[in-house]
Write a protein that holds these residues in place. Structure first.
Motif, PDB file in Angstrom:
ATOM      1  N   THR A  67      10.902  81.653  19.994  1.00  0.00           N
ATOM      2  CA  THR A  67       9.724  81.057  20.627  1.00  0.00           C
ATOM      3  C   THR A  67       8.673  82.117  20.934  1.00  0.00           C
ATOM      4  O   THR A  67       7.473  81.893  20.734  1.00  0.00           O
ATOM      5  CB  THR A  67      10.132  80.337  21.918  1.00  0.00           C
ATOM      6  OG1 THR A  67      11.203  79.436  21.638  1.00  0.00           O
ATOM      7  CG2 THR A  67       8.975  79.562  22.493  1.00  0.00           C
ATOM      8  N   LEU A  68       9.093  83.266  21.409  1.00  0.00           N
ATOM      9  CA  LEU A  68       8.135  84.330  21.725  1.00  0.00           C
ATOM     10  C   LEU A  68       7.463  84.856  20.466  1.00  0.00           C
ATOM     11  O   LEU A  68       6.255  85.132  20.462  1.00  0.00           O
ATOM     12  CB  LEU A  68       8.850  85.470  22.469  1.00  0.00           C
ATOM     13  CG  LEU A  68       9.371  85.131  23.874  1.00  0.00           C
ATOM     14  CD1 LEU A  68      10.129  86.308  24.466  1.00  0.00           C
ATOM     15  CD2 LEU A  68       8.229  84.724  24.789  1.00  0.00           C
ATOM     16  N   VAL A  69       8.214  84.990  19.382  1.00  0.00           N
ATOM     17  CA  VAL A  69       7.614  85.427  18.115  1.00  0.00           C
ATOM     18  C   VAL A  69       6.626  84.381  17.606  1.00  0.00           C
ATOM     19  O   VAL A  69       5.540  84.713  17.117  1.00  0.00           O
ATOM     20  CB  VAL A  69       8.714  85.703  17.060  1.00  0.00           C
ATOM     21  CG1 VAL A  69       8.093  86.021  15.705  1.00  0.00           C
ATOM     22  CG2 VAL A  69       9.599  86.864  17.499  1.00  0.00           C
ATOM     23  N   THR A 102       6.528  89.976  35.111  1.00  0.00           N
ATOM     24  CA  THR A 102       6.635  90.242  33.667  1.00  0.00           C
ATOM     25  C   THR A 102       6.892  88.952  32.891  1.00  0.00           C
ATOM     26  O   THR A 102       6.352  88.750  31.797  1.00  0.00           O
ATOM     27  CB  THR A 102       7.773  91.240  33.403  1.00  0.00           C
ATOM     28  OG1 THR A 102       8.973  90.781  34.065  1.00  0.00           O
ATOM     29  CG2 THR A 102       7.405  92.621  33.906  1.00  0.00           C
ATOM     30  N   ILE A 103       7.728  88.075  33.454  1.00  0.00           N
ATOM     31  CA  ILE A 103       7.991  86.797  32.801  1.00  0.00           C
ATOM     32  C   ILE A 103       6.782  85.880  32.903  1.00  0.00           C
ATOM     33  O   ILE A 103       6.424  85.184  31.956  1.00  0.00           O
ATOM     34  CB  ILE A 103       9.239  86.133  33.419  1.00  0.00           C
ATOM     35  CG1 ILE A 103      10.488  86.970  33.108  1.00  0.00           C
ATOM     36  CG2 ILE A 103       9.416  84.707  32.898  1.00  0.00           C
ATOM     37  CD1 ILE A 103      11.758  86.437  33.702  1.00  0.00           C
ATOM     38  N   ILE A 152       0.908  85.579  27.845  1.00  0.00           N
ATOM     39  CA  ILE A 152      -0.441  86.135  27.691  1.00  0.00           C
ATOM     40  C   ILE A 152      -0.386  87.528  27.079  1.00  0.00           C
ATOM     41  O   ILE A 152      -1.183  87.863  26.186  1.00  0.00           O
ATOM     42  CB  ILE A 152      -1.154  86.171  29.060  1.00  0.00           C
ATOM     43  CG1 ILE A 152      -1.355  84.749  29.574  1.00  0.00           C
ATOM     44  CG2 ILE A 152      -2.491  86.887  28.955  1.00  0.00           C
ATOM     45  CD1 ILE A 152      -1.990  84.677  30.935  1.00  0.00           C
ATOM     46  N   MET A 153       0.571  88.349  27.521  1.00  0.00           N
ATOM     47  CA  MET A 153       0.666  89.709  26.991  1.00  0.00           C
ATOM     48  C   MET A 153       1.033  89.705  25.514  1.00  0.00           C
ATOM     49  O   MET A 153       0.493  90.490  24.720  1.00  0.00           O
ATOM     50  CB  MET A 153       1.706  90.504  27.798  1.00  0.00           C
ATOM     51  CG  MET A 153       1.360  90.679  29.263  1.00  0.00           C
ATOM     52  SD  MET A 153      -0.287  91.381  29.528  1.00  0.00           S
ATOM     53  CE  MET A 153      -0.074  92.996  28.804  1.00  0.00           C
ATOM     54  N   SER A 213      -0.647  90.398  19.915  1.00  0.00           N
ATOM     55  CA  SER A 213      -0.788  89.835  18.581  1.00  0.00           C
ATOM     56  C   SER A 213      -2.242  89.785  18.150  1.00  0.00           C
ATOM     57  O   SER A 213      -2.580  90.043  16.987  1.00  0.00           O
ATOM     58  CB  SER A 213      -0.179  88.433  18.548  1.00  0.00           C
ATOM     59  OG  SER A 213      -0.345  87.833  17.281  1.00  0.00           O
ATOM     60  N   LEU A 214      -3.147  89.482  19.089  1.00  0.00           N
ATOM     61  CA  LEU A 214      -4.581  89.422  18.785  1.00  0.00           C
ATOM     62  C   LEU A 214      -5.088  90.793  18.335  1.00  0.00           C
ATOM     63  O   LEU A 214      -5.794  90.918  17.322  1.00  0.00           O
ATOM     64  CB  LEU A 214      -5.321  88.950  20.033  1.00  0.00           C
ATOM     65  CG  LEU A 214      -6.808  88.607  19.905  1.00  0.00           C
ATOM     66  CD1 LEU A 214      -7.149  87.529  20.931  1.00  0.00           C
ATOM     67  CD2 LEU A 214      -7.693  89.818  20.157  1.00  0.00           C
ATOM     68  N   ILE A 215      -4.713  91.842  19.063  1.00  0.00           N
ATOM     69  CA  ILE A 215      -5.162  93.202  18.709  1.00  0.00           C
ATOM     70  C   ILE A 215      -4.585  93.623  17.359  1.00  0.00           C
ATOM     71  O   ILE A 215      -5.280  94.175  16.498  1.00  0.00           O
ATOM     72  CB  ILE A 215      -4.743  94.189  19.818  1.00  0.00           C
ATOM     73  CG1 ILE A 215      -5.468  93.847  21.124  1.00  0.00           C
ATOM     74  CG2 ILE A 215      -5.024  95.621  19.408  1.00  0.00           C
ATOM     75  CD1 ILE A 215      -4.933  94.568  22.331  1.00  0.00           C
ATOM     76  N   LEU A 216      -3.291  93.337  17.161  1.00  0.00           N
ATOM     77  CA  LEU A 216      -2.635  93.722  15.911  1.00  0.00           C
ATOM     78  C   LEU A 216      -3.252  92.992  14.717  1.00  0.00           C
ATOM     79  O   LEU A 216      -3.489  93.583  13.655  1.00  0.00           O
ATOM     80  CB  LEU A 216      -1.140  93.412  16.011  1.00  0.00           C
ATOM     81  CG  LEU A 216      -0.262  93.868  14.838  1.00  0.00           C
ATOM     82  CD1 LEU A 216      -0.306  95.379  14.693  1.00  0.00           C
ATOM     83  CD2 LEU A 216       1.178  93.400  15.030  1.00  0.00           C
TER      84      LEU A 216
END
Length: 605
Positions: A411-413, A482-483, A488-489, A494-497
């Motif tokens: 899900t995070l990926v 952190t959770i 958002i993090m 992903s946006l920057i990459l």
């Protein structure tokens, strides 16, 4: 008093839509597109009455009519369920259909059968409303088949194109495979229980896994989960308004809504919940990965729908039906707007859908560019847009649940990849320079921009209004920061990459002219080739082998000329001593004759 008002307004909405459709039976007084659009608009504003009453009171009632069908074990009624799910989503479906109908008058203004197209859209909406409000499985099945048939007719609207016919057949065949599960559930309940949903809920302790598996198969087929997913990208062969309605508030969400409606019977079954979790997490990841490599703008948006549907199924696997319903509602706004904006772009580029050939459209179509940017940001989960209030909560829920770690990682990926394909599409479509010559120009007229603006307003305010009206007080934060900030993090990383990768690709493209290889994600992980080519080809070859080689060899060798010859030889051996040993017979005859002549000779000593 409140249930009476809600029941009356629900019936009034249904009757208005039916009355508009019945006008088509009169050849002299065919309703115009404006009349059908205004009818849907009027129905939407009427539906706001029960929605407003729902915000003040928790309503869960039903509207039952006299029995029409009597069976040996139970009777079948026309029975409407009036609860949170049906009342809220009815308003959303009417609002989105009204916007899409208005957009269709611009998009298909030159189509000679636009009245028929609007009629199909209204039947599509009515079938979905039947599913939403059904309180028994017989009534639900009518709406279930209704959306299936209408999707077939609307996807194949341009039936002169071979691809459109193929896509329509693909959609109806995949859905028919899923319908087997719903029919299996209905047959089982016909024997062991009832088709009334409230009676089924009262018998949850005696329910076995068979009807639940049937519901699962039906939802996987209708909502295009992994294994049944290829029909959804193929459905992009239909007109863009069809794609918008199909992906936002009808058809594909019907499968998720079925599990949502029947959730009380599966909420304590860990097997079905784990199955929902696995299928949802695999679907959301693979679809997001495939969307990141597509070049057709409509297929990118379609595969993002599949990814979001997987996220809804995963949420149901977490035993959070209300959260899944909220994401389904919020997703409807920005997904419909994404498709309408894509239709505007395609129309202005002479039906060009390849994002690699677009560019610089933020100057040509500024309002559409703003809308598609907002929709993509909502899809990524940007704070304070509609997607943020449902998608980020789902990520928080799965990280705080006692579920499998791999489901959480998938899900995070997928969350990161949702930012990847959204940013990639915006950079290729809106920035740099246009790579093709613009041959047609359809300015941003009021007819086109009104529905997009309404959906834009819903995308911006939908989640915030839902939060303010339903949960006036914010609960105390009990999870680690952190959770809380994980979604958002991950999206920002992903946006920057993605931005850096796109920049590097643009630099390398000037030096290298090698064609892009056909990768596994581009080809949907070979799923299309495996299911649609390899399996039918293997089946055909096996059938050919058995029908020609084995059958023919058996019939010719065992029963034909060769078989008869072998039987004759056997019979010959049984009826005579002759063994067909000619040389032995001739030698014996010659030797016997010589010896006889010698013995009988007078000169023989």
């Amino acid at each position: 008093m409140t249930p009476i008002i809600i029941s009356t307004t629900t019936l009034l909405i249904m009757l208005w839509l039916l009355h508009s459709l019945l006008k088509f039976l009169s050849p002299d007084h065919q309703p115009s597109t404006t009349h059908m659009k205004n009818t849907t608009k009027k129905a939407f504003f009427t539906s706001l009455i029960p929605t407003t009453l729902l915000l003040k009171n928790e309503i869960n009632s039903s509207l039952k009519f006299p029995s029409h069908i009597s069976l040996e074990t139970f009777n079948i009624y026309v029975n409407f369920s009036l609860d949170t799910y049906s009342i809220m989503f009815s308003s959303i479906a009417l609002f989105i259909t009204w916007s899409i109908m208005e957009f269709s008058t611009w998009y298909l203004s030159n189509d000679p059968n636009i009245n028929k197209f609007m009629k199909y859209l209204m039947i599509f909406l009515l079938s979905m409303l039947v599913i939403i409000t059904a309180n028994n499985l017989f009534q639900l099945f009518i709406g279930w088949e209704g959306v299936g048939v209408m999707s077939f007719l609307l996807i194949g609207w341009w039936h002169a194109r071979t691809d459109a016919n193929t896509a329509a057949l693909q959609a109806i065949i995949y859905n028919r495979l899923g319908d087997v599960g719903l029919l299996m559930t209905m047959f089982w309940l016909n024997i062991n229980s009832s088709w009334d949903i409230q009676e089924i809920f009262a018998q949850t302790n005696t329910m076995c896994v068979t009807p639940m598996l049937g519901l699962m198969v039906a939802a996987v087929g209708k909502s295009a989960q992994f294994g049944f997913h290829p029909w959804l990208p193929a459905a992009m062969e239909g007109p863009t308004p069809v794609s918008a309605l199909l992906h936002s508030s009808t058809m594909v969400v019907a499968g998720v809504f079925l599990i949502l409606r029947m959730h009380p019977i599966i909420q304590n079954n860990t097997t079905i919940l784990s199955l929902c979790l696995m299928i949802g997490s695999i679907t959301t990841l693979l679809s997001a990965l495939t969307a990141s490599t597509q070049n057709d703008i409509k297929k990118i948006i379609a595969l993002s729908t599949t990814s979001q549907l997987g996220l809804m199924m995963l949420t149901l696997g977490l035993n959070q039906p209300m959260l899944a319903f909220m994401h389904m509602s919020m997703h409807s706004f920005f997904k419909a707007m994404l498709f309408l904006c894509a239709g505007s772009l395609i129309h202005n580029l002479n039906n060009e859908q390849d994002v690699r050939k677009m560019g610089g459209l933020q100057h040509l179509l500024p309002t559409t560019s703003s809308a598609i940017t907002t929709a993509n940001m909502a899809l990524m989960g940007t704070p304070f847009l509609s997607g943020f209030y449902s998608k980020d909560v789902i990520v928080e829920t799965i990280t705080n649940s006692h579920t499998n770690a791999w489901a959480m990682m998938l899900t995070l990926v997928a969350t990161a990849l949702s930012a990847t394909y959204s940013i990639r599409m915006m950079l290729l479509v809106l920035t740099n320079n246009t790579k093709i010559k613009q041959t047609t120009n359809h300015p941003e007229s009021k007819t086109m921009m009104k529905p997009i603006s309404r959906l834009l307003l819903g995308t911006i305010t939908g989640g915030l209004l839902t939060k303010l009206l339903t949960t006036p007080s914010t609960s105390t934060l009990t999870m680690p920061k952190t959770i809380k900030l994980a979604a958002i993090m991950i999206t920002l990383a992903s946006l920057i990459l993605t931005t850096d990768t796109m920049y590097l690709k643009s630099l390398n493209k000037q030096k290298s002219t090698k064609p892009t290889p056909l990768t596994h994600p581009t080809n949907q992980f070979m799923f299309f080739n495996t299911i649609h080519r390899m399996l039918p080809s293997t089946t055909l070859k096996l059938s050919q082998k058995y029908s020609t080689e084995l059958t023919d060899a058996w019939s010719l060798e065992k029963l034909g000329p060769s078989g008869l010859a072998q039987k004759n030889i056997l019979m010959t051996h049984l009826t005579t001593q002759q063994k067909n040993l000619m040389k032995t017979y001739l030698s014996t005859f010659t030797l016997t004759t010589v010896i006889s002549l010698l013995i009988l000779s007078p000169n023989w000593p």
